[in-house]
Design a protein around this motif. Structure first.
Motif, PDB file in Angstrom:
ATOM      1  N   ALA A  24       0.845  -1.202   0.000  1.00 46.33           N
ATOM      2  CA  ALA A  24       0.000   0.000   0.000  1.00 46.33           C
ATOM      3  C   ALA A  24       0.876   1.247   0.000  1.00 46.33           C
ATOM      4  CB  ALA A  24      -0.938  -0.004   1.200  1.00 46.33           C
ATOM      5  N   ALA A  25       1.916   1.263   0.827  1.00 52.62           N
ATOM      6  CA  ALA A  25       2.829   2.417   0.865  1.00 52.62           C
ATOM      7  C   ALA A  25       3.612   2.542  -0.438  1.00 52.62           C
ATOM      8  CB  ALA A  25       3.780   2.294   2.054  1.00 52.62           C
ATOM      9  N   ALA A  26       4.075   1.414  -0.981  1.00 52.60           N
ATOM     10  CA  ALA A  26       4.851   1.445  -2.219  1.00 52.60           C
ATOM     11  C   ALA A  26       4.035   1.989  -3.387  1.00 52.60           C
ATOM     12  CB  ALA A  26       5.368   0.038  -2.553  1.00 52.60           C
ATOM     13  N   LEU A  27       2.742   1.662  -3.423  1.00 46.90           N
ATOM     14  CA  LEU A  27       1.893   2.035  -4.556  1.00 46.90           C
ATOM     15  C   LEU A  27       0.997   3.236  -4.285  1.00 46.90           C
ATOM     16  CD1 LEU A  27       0.842  -1.565  -5.644  1.00 46.90           C
ATOM     17  CD2 LEU A  27       2.605  -0.100  -6.683  1.00 46.90           C
ATOM     18  N   GLY A  28       1.085   3.808  -3.081  1.00 53.27           N
ATOM     19  CA  GLY A  28       0.245   4.956  -2.759  1.00 53.27           C
ATOM     20  C   GLY A  28      -1.224   4.597  -2.666  1.00 53.27           C
ATOM     21  N   ARG A  29      -1.509   3.433  -2.112  1.00 50.77           N
ATOM     22  CA  ARG A  29      -2.882   2.939  -1.977  1.00 50.77           C
ATOM     23  C   ARG A  29      -3.229   2.756  -0.501  1.00 50.77           C
ATOM     24  NH1 ARG A  29      -3.717  -1.951  -6.233  1.00 50.77           N
ATOM     25  NH2 ARG A  29      -2.855  -1.021  -8.108  1.00 50.77           N
ATOM     26  N   GLN A  30      -4.427   2.249  -0.263  1.00 52.45           N
ATOM     27  CA  GLN A  30      -4.911   1.994   1.086  1.00 52.45           C
ATOM     28  C   GLN A  30      -5.100   0.501   1.314  1.00 52.45           C
ATOM     29  OE1 GLN A  30      -5.517   4.434   3.450  1.00 52.45           O
ATOM     30  NE2 GLN A  30      -4.530   5.738   1.939  1.00 52.45           N
ATOM     31  N   VAL A  31      -4.848   0.070   2.558  1.00 53.55           N
ATOM     32  CA  VAL A  31      -5.181  -1.291   2.967  1.00 53.55           C
ATOM     33  C   VAL A  31      -6.654  -1.275   3.376  1.00 53.55           C
ATOM     34  CG1 VAL A  31      -4.716  -3.126   4.640  1.00 53.55           C
ATOM     35  CG2 VAL A  31      -2.825  -1.753   3.748  1.00 53.55           C
ATOM     36  N   ALA A  32      -7.416  -2.244   2.907  1.00 52.57           N
ATOM     37  CA  ALA A  32      -8.837  -2.332   3.243  1.00 52.57           C
ATOM     38  C   ALA A  32      -9.013  -2.564   4.741  1.00 52.57           C
ATOM     39  CB  ALA A  32      -9.498  -3.458   2.460  1.00 52.57           C
ATOM     40  N   ILE A  78      14.394   6.450 -11.079  1.00 49.88           N
ATOM     41  CA  ILE A  78      14.695   5.119 -10.548  1.00 49.88           C
ATOM     42  C   ILE A  78      15.542   5.188  -9.271  1.00 49.88           C
ATOM     43  CG2 ILE A  78      16.709   4.659 -12.001  1.00 49.88           C
ATOM     44  CD1 ILE A  78      15.545   1.731 -12.255  1.00 49.88           C
ATOM     45  N   ASP A  79      16.459   6.139  -9.191  1.00 46.26           N
ATOM     46  CA  ASP A  79      17.298   6.219  -7.992  1.00 46.26           C
ATOM     47  C   ASP A  79      16.484   6.680  -6.782  1.00 46.26           C
ATOM     48  OD1 ASP A  79      19.638   5.354  -9.319  1.00 46.26           O
ATOM     49  OD2 ASP A  79      19.951   7.385 -10.096  1.00 46.26           O
ATOM     50  N   GLY A  80      15.683   7.719  -6.956  1.00 47.55           N
ATOM     51  CA  GLY A  80      14.851   8.215  -5.858  1.00 47.55           C
ATOM     52  C   GLY A  80      13.813   7.199  -5.418  1.00 47.55           C
ATOM     53  N   GLU A  81      13.175   6.544  -6.386  1.00 46.56           N
ATOM     54  CA  GLU A  81      12.155   5.543  -6.053  1.00 46.56           C
ATOM     55  C   GLU A  81      12.791   4.313  -5.429  1.00 46.56           C
ATOM     56  OE1 GLU A  81       8.148   3.975  -5.893  1.00 46.56           O
ATOM     57  OE2 GLU A  81       9.179   5.880  -5.620  1.00 46.56           O
ATOM     58  N   SER A  82      13.987   3.957  -5.865  1.00 50.66           N
ATOM     59  CA  SER A  82      14.708   2.851  -5.253  1.00 50.66           C
ATOM     60  C   SER A  82      14.972   3.145  -3.782  1.00 50.66           C
ATOM     61  CB  SER A  82      16.024   2.617  -5.996  1.00 50.66           C
ATOM     62  OG  SER A  82      16.778   1.625  -5.368  1.00 50.66           O
ATOM     63  N   ASP A  83      15.456   4.339  -3.486  1.00 52.71           N
ATOM     64  CA  ASP A  83      15.699   4.727  -2.092  1.00 52.71           C
ATOM     65  C   ASP A  83      14.415   4.664  -1.273  1.00 52.71           C
ATOM     66  OD1 ASP A  83      18.373   5.148  -2.670  1.00 52.71           O
ATOM     67  OD2 ASP A  83      18.163   7.334  -2.852  1.00 52.71           O
ATOM     68  N   ILE A  86      13.397   1.007  -0.566  1.00 61.15           N
ATOM     69  CA  ILE A  86      14.285   0.442   0.451  1.00 61.15           C
ATOM     70  C   ILE A  86      13.883   0.959   1.832  1.00 61.15           C
ATOM     71  CG2 ILE A  86      16.662   0.474   1.316  1.00 61.15           C
ATOM     72  CD1 ILE A  86      17.502   0.404  -1.729  1.00 61.15           C
ATOM     73  N   SER A  87      13.526   2.239   1.932  1.00 61.28           N
ATOM     74  CA  SER A  87      13.111   2.788   3.228  1.00 61.28           C
ATOM     75  C   SER A  87      11.817   2.160   3.728  1.00 61.28           C
ATOM     76  CB  SER A  87      12.962   4.315   3.152  1.00 61.28           C
ATOM     77  OG  SER A  87      11.760   4.680   2.494  1.00 61.28           O
ATOM     78  N   ALA A 106      13.108  -7.432  -3.478  1.00 64.48           N
ATOM     79  CA  ALA A 106      12.247  -8.353  -2.738  1.00 64.48           C
ATOM     80  C   ALA A 106      11.481  -7.530  -1.711  1.00 64.48           C
ATOM     81  CB  ALA A 106      13.074  -9.428  -2.041  1.00 64.48           C
ATOM     82  N   ASP A 107      10.193  -7.818  -1.559  1.00 65.43           N
ATOM     83  CA  ASP A 107       9.401  -7.141  -0.536  1.00 65.43           C
ATOM     84  C   ASP A 107       9.765  -7.733   0.828  1.00 65.43           C
ATOM     85  OD1 ASP A 107       7.844  -9.471  -0.056  1.00 65.43           O
ATOM     86  OD2 ASP A 107       6.090  -8.699  -1.096  1.00 65.43           O
ATOM     87  N   PRO A 108       9.180  -7.282   1.920  1.00 70.42           N
ATOM     88  CA  PRO A 108       9.568  -7.780   3.243  1.00 70.42           C
ATOM     89  C   PRO A 108       9.412  -9.288   3.446  1.00 70.42           C
ATOM     90  CG  PRO A 108       8.411  -5.716   3.493  1.00 70.42           C
ATOM     91  CD  PRO A 108       8.284  -6.115   2.037  1.00 70.42           C
ATOM     92  N   GLU A 109       8.646  -9.979   2.592  1.00 67.92           N
ATOM     93  CA  GLU A 109       8.511 -11.429   2.719  1.00 67.92           C
ATOM     94  C   GLU A 109       9.202 -12.182   1.584  1.00 67.92           C
ATOM     95  OE1 GLU A 109       4.930 -13.201   3.930  1.00 67.92           O
ATOM     96  OE2 GLU A 109       4.828 -11.962   5.724  1.00 67.92           O
ATOM     97  N   GLY A 110      10.013 -11.470   0.787  1.00 63.56           N
ATOM     98  CA  GLY A 110      10.822 -12.121  -0.234  1.00 63.56           C
ATOM     99  C   GLY A 110      10.209 -12.203  -1.616  1.00 63.56           C
ATOM    100  N   ASN A 111       9.016 -11.643  -1.827  1.00 56.89           N
ATOM    101  CA  ASN A 111       8.406 -11.648  -3.159  1.00 56.89           C
ATOM    102  C   ASN A 111       9.140 -10.667  -4.062  1.00 56.89           C
ATOM    103  OD1 ASN A 111       6.086 -13.396  -2.509  1.00 56.89           O
ATOM    104  ND2 ASN A 111       5.549 -11.700  -1.166  1.00 56.89           N
TER     105      ASN A 111
END
Length: 118
Positions: A24-32, A78-83, A86-87, A106-111
């Motif tokens: 949700a944070a990566a894509l600027g969306r909301q968790v239901a 790409i550099d700014g979005e990569s940072d 990662i944050s 990889a996301d926090p669970e390795g995907n």
């Protein structure tokens, strides 16, 4: 003739709410509402501009191999979005630079997912 439409993508997870919050944070969306460690959904706005909803479901087993399907994200910075990714908890898996440039994360669970310079 009947046809199908893509509603969303589903991912296995150990902590569905945690990985849903990352996406949700990566894509600027909301968790239901109602997200738990068992099940969580990242809502889509307009499917044509934000893409499908993402659902996460708890499973007992660990991820052990490379994804057979992954998301491709595109950015003009790409550099700014990569940072930023990662944050949020992503880790870099591989970087490709040449005629095309992308970073596999990889996301926090390795995907795995790719961030493409565009």
């Amino acid at each position: 003739m009947t046809r199908s439409t893509v509603l969303g993508l589903s991912f296995d997870a150990h902590d569905a709410a945690r990985v849903a919050r990352f996406w949700a944070a990566a894509l600027g969306r909301q968790v239901a509402d109602g997200a738990t460690t068992d099940d969580a959904v990242v809502l889509a706005g307009d499917l044509f501009s934000t893409g499908p909803r993402l659902a996460f479901h708890q499973v007992p087993e660990d991820k052990t191999v490379k994804n057979r399907v992954h998301l491709d994200l595109v950015t003009t910075d790409i550099d700014g979005e990569s940072d930023r990714l990662i944050s949020l908890g992503a880790t870099v898996v591989n970087t490709i630079s040449g005629q095309a440039r992308w970073i596999t994360f990889a996301d926090p669970e390795g995907n795995e997912f790719d961030l493409i310079a565009g």
